[in-house]
Design a protein around this motif. Structure first.
Motif, PDB file in Angstrom:
ATOM      1  N   ARG A   2       9.849   3.668   0.637  1.00 26.21           N
ATOM      2  CA  ARG A   2       8.406   3.445   0.626  1.00 26.21           C
ATOM      3  C   ARG A   2       7.947   2.707   1.880  1.00 26.21           C
ATOM      4  O   ARG A   2       8.710   1.965   2.512  1.00 26.21           O
ATOM      5  CB  ARG A   2       7.982   2.660  -0.616  1.00 26.21           C
ATOM      6  CG  ARG A   2       8.777   1.403  -0.877  1.00 26.21           C
ATOM      7  CD  ARG A   2       8.404   0.786  -2.221  1.00 26.21           C
ATOM      8  NE  ARG A   2       9.282  -0.333  -2.552  1.00 26.21           N
ATOM      9  CZ  ARG A   2       9.098  -1.155  -3.584  1.00 26.21           C
ATOM     10  NH1 ARG A   2       8.049  -0.976  -4.373  1.00 26.21           N
ATOM     11  NH2 ARG A   2       9.936  -2.134  -3.833  1.00 26.21           N
ATOM     12  N   LYS A   8      -5.551   0.215   3.327  1.00 24.56           N
ATOM     13  CA  LYS A   8      -4.128   0.200   3.024  1.00 24.56           C
ATOM     14  C   LYS A   8      -3.627   1.631   2.892  1.00 24.56           C
ATOM     15  O   LYS A   8      -4.349   2.513   2.407  1.00 24.56           O
ATOM     16  CB  LYS A   8      -3.842  -0.569   1.722  1.00 24.56           C
ATOM     17  CG  LYS A   8      -3.771  -2.073   1.886  1.00 24.56           C
ATOM     18  CD  LYS A   8      -3.206  -2.748   0.642  1.00 24.56           C
ATOM     19  CE  LYS A   8      -3.039  -4.249   0.849  1.00 24.56           C
ATOM     20  NZ  LYS A   8      -2.439  -4.900  -0.347  1.00 24.56           N
ATOM     21  N   LEU A  44       4.342   0.542   3.190  1.00 22.35           N
ATOM     22  CA  LEU A  44       3.024  -0.012   2.907  1.00 22.35           C
ATOM     23  C   LEU A  44       2.442  -0.547   4.209  1.00 22.35           C
ATOM     24  O   LEU A  44       3.073  -1.349   4.891  1.00 22.35           O
ATOM     25  CB  LEU A  44       3.108  -1.138   1.874  1.00 22.35           C
ATOM     26  CG  LEU A  44       1.776  -1.814   1.519  1.00 22.35           C
ATOM     27  CD1 LEU A  44       0.829  -0.826   0.843  1.00 22.35           C
ATOM     28  CD2 LEU A  44       2.016  -3.027   0.622  1.00 22.35           C
ATOM     29  N   GLN A  65       5.267  -2.567   6.213  1.00 19.31           N
ATOM     30  CA  GLN A  65       6.462  -2.870   5.431  1.00 19.31           C
ATOM     31  C   GLN A  65       7.191  -1.562   5.123  1.00 19.31           C
ATOM     32  O   GLN A  65       6.567  -0.602   4.666  1.00 19.31           O
ATOM     33  CB  GLN A  65       6.096  -3.587   4.131  1.00 19.31           C
ATOM     34  CG  GLN A  65       5.410  -4.924   4.354  1.00 19.31           C
ATOM     35  CD  GLN A  65       5.160  -5.659   3.046  1.00 19.31           C
ATOM     36  OE1 GLN A  65       5.347  -6.868   2.944  1.00 19.31           O
ATOM     37  NE2 GLN A  65       4.732  -4.939   2.013  1.00 19.31           N
ATOM     38  N   TYR A 123      -0.143   3.672   1.445  1.00 22.84           N
ATOM     39  CA  TYR A 123       1.095   3.520   0.680  1.00 22.84           C
ATOM     40  C   TYR A 123       1.763   4.887   0.574  1.00 22.84           C
ATOM     41  O   TYR A 123       1.163   5.855   0.102  1.00 22.84           O
ATOM     42  CB  TYR A 123       0.803   2.971  -0.715  1.00 22.84           C
ATOM     43  CG  TYR A 123       2.043   2.742  -1.562  1.00 22.84           C
ATOM     44  CD1 TYR A 123       2.973   1.770  -1.209  1.00 22.84           C
ATOM     45  CD2 TYR A 123       2.279   3.508  -2.705  1.00 22.84           C
ATOM     46  CE1 TYR A 123       4.103   1.553  -1.979  1.00 22.84           C
ATOM     47  CE2 TYR A 123       3.407   3.293  -3.478  1.00 22.84           C
ATOM     48  CZ  TYR A 123       4.322   2.319  -3.111  1.00 22.84           C
ATOM     49  OH  TYR A 123       5.442   2.102  -3.869  1.00 22.84           O
ATOM     50  N   ASP A 133       6.683  -7.404  -0.479  1.00 21.30           N
ATOM     51  CA  ASP A 133       5.748  -7.262  -1.606  1.00 21.30           C
ATOM     52  C   ASP A 133       5.004  -5.942  -1.425  1.00 21.30           C
ATOM     53  O   ASP A 133       4.192  -5.795  -0.519  1.00 21.30           O
ATOM     54  CB  ASP A 133       4.768  -8.435  -1.614  1.00 21.30           C
ATOM     55  CG  ASP A 133       3.813  -8.390  -2.804  1.00 21.30           C
ATOM     56  OD1 ASP A 133       3.832  -7.386  -3.543  1.00 21.30           O
ATOM     57  OD2 ASP A 133       3.050  -9.359  -2.977  1.00 21.30           O
ATOM     58  N   PHE A 134       5.285  -4.978  -2.300  1.00 20.46           N
ATOM     59  CA  PHE A 134       4.681  -3.653  -2.181  1.00 20.46           C
ATOM     60  C   PHE A 134       3.546  -3.436  -3.182  1.00 20.46           C
ATOM     61  O   PHE A 134       3.265  -2.297  -3.560  1.00 20.46           O
ATOM     62  CB  PHE A 134       5.745  -2.566  -2.366  1.00 20.46           C
ATOM     63  CG  PHE A 134       6.612  -2.362  -1.152  1.00 20.46           C
ATOM     64  CD1 PHE A 134       6.213  -1.516  -0.135  1.00 20.46           C
ATOM     65  CD2 PHE A 134       7.826  -3.018  -1.028  1.00 20.46           C
ATOM     66  CE1 PHE A 134       6.999  -1.326   0.993  1.00 20.46           C
ATOM     67  CE2 PHE A 134       8.623  -2.831   0.088  1.00 20.46           C
ATOM     68  CZ  PHE A 134       8.220  -1.983   1.103  1.00 20.46           C
ATOM     69  N   ARG A 135       2.909  -4.509  -3.585  1.00 22.37           N
ATOM     70  CA  ARG A 135       1.792  -4.345  -4.519  1.00 22.37           C
ATOM     71  C   ARG A 135       0.683  -3.516  -3.868  1.00 22.37           C
ATOM     72  O   ARG A 135       0.270  -3.777  -2.746  1.00 22.37           O
ATOM     73  CB  ARG A 135       1.245  -5.700  -4.942  1.00 22.37           C
ATOM     74  CG  ARG A 135       2.095  -6.401  -5.992  1.00 22.37           C
ATOM     75  CD  ARG A 135       1.490  -7.731  -6.370  1.00 22.37           C
ATOM     76  NE  ARG A 135       1.521  -8.679  -5.248  1.00 22.37           N
ATOM     77  CZ  ARG A 135       1.075  -9.920  -5.308  1.00 22.37           C
ATOM     78  NH1 ARG A 135       0.540 -10.375  -6.429  1.00 22.37           N
ATOM     79  NH2 ARG A 135       1.139 -10.713  -4.248  1.00 22.37           N
ATOM     80  N   TYR A 136       0.211  -2.518  -4.610  1.00 18.11           N
ATOM     81  CA  TYR A 136      -0.818  -1.618  -4.079  1.00 18.11           C
ATOM     82  C   TYR A 136      -1.693  -1.157  -5.229  1.00 18.11           C
ATOM     83  O   TYR A 136      -1.208  -0.626  -6.226  1.00 18.11           O
ATOM     84  CB  TYR A 136      -0.177  -0.409  -3.397  1.00 18.11           C
ATOM     85  CG  TYR A 136      -1.179   0.627  -2.923  1.00 18.11           C
ATOM     86  CD1 TYR A 136      -1.770   0.528  -1.665  1.00 18.11           C
ATOM     87  CD2 TYR A 136      -1.524   1.707  -3.734  1.00 18.11           C
ATOM     88  CE1 TYR A 136      -2.691   1.469  -1.233  1.00 18.11           C
ATOM     89  CE2 TYR A 136      -2.445   2.656  -3.309  1.00 18.11           C
ATOM     90  CZ  TYR A 136      -3.015   2.534  -2.060  1.00 18.11           C
ATOM     91  OH  TYR A 136      -3.926   3.477  -1.630  1.00 18.11           O
ATOM     92  N   LYS A 137      -2.991  -1.363  -5.115  1.00 17.21           N
ATOM     93  CA  LYS A 137      -3.923  -0.926  -6.153  1.00 17.21           C
ATOM     94  C   LYS A 137      -5.218  -0.471  -5.499  1.00 17.21           C
ATOM     95  O   LYS A 137      -5.828  -1.198  -4.713  1.00 17.21           O
ATOM     96  CB  LYS A 137      -4.218  -2.061  -7.136  1.00 17.21           C
ATOM     97  CG  LYS A 137      -5.144  -1.645  -8.267  1.00 17.21           C
ATOM     98  CD  LYS A 137      -5.414  -2.810  -9.211  1.00 17.21           C
ATOM     99  CE  LYS A 137      -6.373  -2.391 -10.329  1.00 17.21           C
ATOM    100  NZ  LYS A 137      -6.680  -3.509 -11.251  1.00 17.21           N
TER     101      LYS A 137
END
Length: 268
Positions: free
Chosen positions: A98, A112, A100, A92, A114, A254-258
């Motif tokens: 950004r 992943k 991902l 993405q 990022y 959706d750029f959720r990253y943890k």
């Protein structure tokens, strides 16, 4: 000095980030269907060289239409000392902001990556390790600057370093060279002034890295690579093939990253 291969792998897929040996370039066989004549061109002056490079730059950047976001579903084939792997990757991109990358095998998350202009981070699930910091580690490895923009350019098929703001020299009808500290970067251009291959060599080293773009595609009016091949020639040969299977232009992303709990930081 640690390897350029590590940098490319981390910034792309983190599949083989466990490798930490010296490595720097790779050579690629040229696709004769996409490459112009290799007849030498001798520029008579700096001004003439600048004009020649500017003409190539205008044609090269003219290939790429603008976009806000991209979603790319890709297949990856990785072959190295530790074996061969064929994961998938969801890439993405929010332009200039950004990236991902989620790497999976049989639908199971493996890693992943990022990236933003300020931050470079990744984690891998099986190894339980992660890196979270800036791009200084890349500069420390290479002795030259590598930025978010460079990584985005690599994924989009654009010249790794800007053709208009760096001192490229046109050495042949279809080749440009750029000297960066101890590195020599050679770009081989295709018939439309697309990047056919990027070859990087280091002074006093037999190691080589080549990034080749055998084919391109036009998806929803966006010009992109169809395939990216990375070949790191070193003591332990490494090859990565990335096939862009499906491209969506300007989707919601959706750029959720943890980073998972209990992951351990790694020193690259």
């Amino acid at each position: 000095m640690k390897q350029l291969f590590v940098i490319v792998t981390i910034t792309l897929f983190a599949v083989s980030c466990k490798s930490s040996k010296k490595n720097n370039d790779a050579v690629f066989e040229k696709n004769s269907e996409n490459i112009l004549s290799n007849e030498s061109v001798k520029t008579k002056s700096t001004a003439e060289n600048q004009r020649a490079v500017q003409e190539i730059a205008a044609a090269h950047y003219g290939l790429f239409n603008d976009f806000n976001t991209l979603k790319i579903n890709a297949n990856v084939d990785y072959t190295g000392q530790e074996g061969s792997y064929s994961p998938s990757a969801d890439i993405q991109i929010e332009k200039n902001k950004r990236i991902l990358i989620a790497v999976k095998a049989l639908g199971i998350p493996l890693a992943k990556v990022y990236l933003t202009p300020e931050r470079a981070t990744y984690y891998e699930v099986l190894g339980g390790t992660y890196y979270d910091g800036d791009y200084q580690f890349i500069k420390d490895f290479l002795g030259t600057e590598v930025t978010y923009e460079n990584v985005e350019n690599l994924l989009l098929g654009k010249a790794f370093y800007d053709l208009n703001t760096n001192d490229y020299i046109k050495t042949r009808n279809n080749e440009l060279e750029l000297k960066l500290n101890q590195f020599l970067m050679r770009l081989v251009m295709g018939g439309k002034n697309q990047i056919a291959s990027t070859e990087v060599t280091q002074d006093k080293s037999a190691d080589k890295l080549v990034i080749q773009y055998p084919s391109y595609q036009s998806s929803e009016n966006i010009y992109l690579p169809k395939e990216i091949n990375i070949h790191a020639m070193q003591k332990n040969d490494v090859q990565i093939k990335i096939d862009y299977r499906r491209v969506s232009v300007n989707p919601s992303l959706d750029f959720r990253y943890k980073i998972p709990n209990n992951s351990k930081p790694i020193k690259i």
